[in-house]
Design an enzyme around this catalytic site. Sequence first.
Site, PDB file in Angstrom:
ATOM      1  N   LYS A 261       1.698  -4.101  -0.495  1.00  0.00           N
ATOM      2  CA  LYS A 261       2.753  -4.954   0.069  1.00  0.00           C
ATOM      3  C   LYS A 261       3.077  -4.531   1.503  1.00  0.00           C
ATOM      4  O   LYS A 261       3.553  -5.325   2.290  1.00  0.00           O
ATOM      5  CB  LYS A 261       3.980  -4.978  -0.830  1.00  0.00           C
ATOM      6  CG  LYS A 261       4.827  -3.739  -0.860  1.00  0.00           C
ATOM      7  CD  LYS A 261       6.055  -4.016  -1.732  1.00  0.00           C
ATOM      8  CE  LYS A 261       6.995  -2.830  -1.735  1.00  0.00           C
ATOM      9  NZ  LYS A 261       8.086  -2.993  -2.687  1.00  0.00           N
ATOM     10  N   ARG A 262       2.787  -3.296   1.817  1.00  0.00           N
ATOM     11  CA  ARG A 262       3.032  -2.822   3.188  1.00  0.00           C
ATOM     12  C   ARG A 262       2.036  -3.421   4.189  1.00  0.00           C
ATOM     13  O   ARG A 262       2.325  -3.547   5.360  1.00  0.00           O
ATOM     14  CB  ARG A 262       2.969  -1.285   3.263  1.00  0.00           C
ATOM     15  CG  ARG A 262       4.046  -0.603   2.463  1.00  0.00           C
ATOM     16  CD  ARG A 262       5.434  -0.760   3.104  1.00  0.00           C
ATOM     17  NE  ARG A 262       6.473  -0.561   2.109  1.00  0.00           N
ATOM     18  CZ  ARG A 262       7.653  -1.174   2.110  1.00  0.00           C
ATOM     19  NH1 ARG A 262       7.958  -2.038   3.045  1.00  0.00           N
ATOM     20  NH2 ARG A 262       8.528  -0.915   1.178  1.00  0.00           N
TER      21      ARG A 262
END
Length: 504
Positions: A261-262
């Site tokens: 998700k980063r």
Amino acid sequence: MKKIRVRFAPSPTGPLHIGGVRTALYNYLFAKKHDGEMLLRIEDTDSARFVPGAEDYIIESLEWLGIKIDEGVGYGGDHAPYRQSERKAIYRRYVDQLLNNGLAYIAFDTPSELEQKRNEIPNFQYDASTRELMHNSLTMSKHDVSKRIERGEQYVVRIKIEPDQEIKINDLVRGEVIINSSVLDDKVLFKSSDNLPTYHLANVVDDYLMKISHVIRGEEWLPSAPLHLLLYRYLGWENEMPAFAHLSLLLKPDGNGKLSKRDGDRLGFPVFPLDWKDPKSGEIFSGYREAGYFPEAVVNFLALLGWNSGTEQELFSIQELVSLFSLERVSKSGAKFDYEKAKWFNHKYLQLRSNEELAEIYQQYLVVEKDIIEDTEKIIKIISLIKERVNFVTEFWEQSYFFFEASGSYDEKAVKKRWKAESPQQMNQLIAILTNVEKFTAEHTESAVKRWIEENKYGMGAVMNVFRLSIVGELKGPHIFDIIEVLGKEETVRRIQQAINTLQ
Ligand code: GLU
């Protein structure tokens, strides 16, 4: 033949990651291809990781994408409840069955006792080689065990794995996977603290009871598969075992490793289907829907991340995907996430939408965001002129604002380069030419203006640039004669006049 039944079984620990969406999609395509059924089961046995809102988010995401659920949380069905936290009594029955058959045992070891053993024994794992050293029903008398439980002491139930057994899994994507049972530990199946099974037991029991024929899930669950197979065997269900298919990872667009998700924040693209607001931190993660994607573009893009049809074709409707999908064509190696390709797909799907439909969306946007109320016919015409230049509906404005308002300001660089001493006089002539055009269509204005330029031996490019600058304020936009047709004679003349007044 056995009915094809698949399930998507997310844990509500946060927003659904785009890799999870792909897993759901492949399950759906596989099920529909074989006239089968798709279930949605919520695996919420890990209460510590439960995130409020995650379940609704998952359901909304699947609905947005057109991944239709036949049975499950939010839909009901013959095997309800589909939320594992509501199935406690069911799991307890099978825990007892395993205990009674000597295939599982009760263990009382506290976290600190386990920690101590880990420090004492290198590479400690709770298994056949160590279980005799621990506090469990194999090393204690029946009486002691009952006494501890009566006293309310917490315990877990562990599977008793026989060492040195060959476990063979026929994975439909990865082929044959063989492991030796000695590498497995005696996994916890149940915890008295919350009276809930762990993921492994609940997952296997439910797949069996819900008559799942194929377990299609992410590669990260492959290490659990041998244990799941043993559980099927221990519970006497080996002949009913679903087939396994473990999908390879979605990889970072740059370099190696799993898409996280980063990466989305870092590289500026969404990794979630919908916007998600973290209920604890308030942090917002962006989603494909809000970024302006069409669901069919996201579906098409995801389908091809790890599967191919074997042809050059790239655009597939979800119905076409259903008819072409097969697990044999799912790739064994990871698929690199390619965000440029996602945009390309959206561009393609935007071109496939009718001007009327896009106009409706844009009209809505204009009212809400810009307080502009415009005639539908005009919007349709504008869409037809700018459609090809955009990937997203959200880009319509930057390609068309000049249709709605004369900016009154002019790009400085362009003015410097293009606005000449003779420009005011030429633009005055242009006003006269355009005023005389009876039918103010692109075709008529174009021929009148070009004739005038040729007769006066003006430079075509030079005059046209000044003309465009006067109308748009910049040297961009669609064909200038198409633009002025939309603006109409009066507004066109007004803008040229305004440019003369401002720039001379
Ligand atoms: N609950 C697991 C997950 O969150 C399900 C894995 C499986 O499909 O068996 O992905």
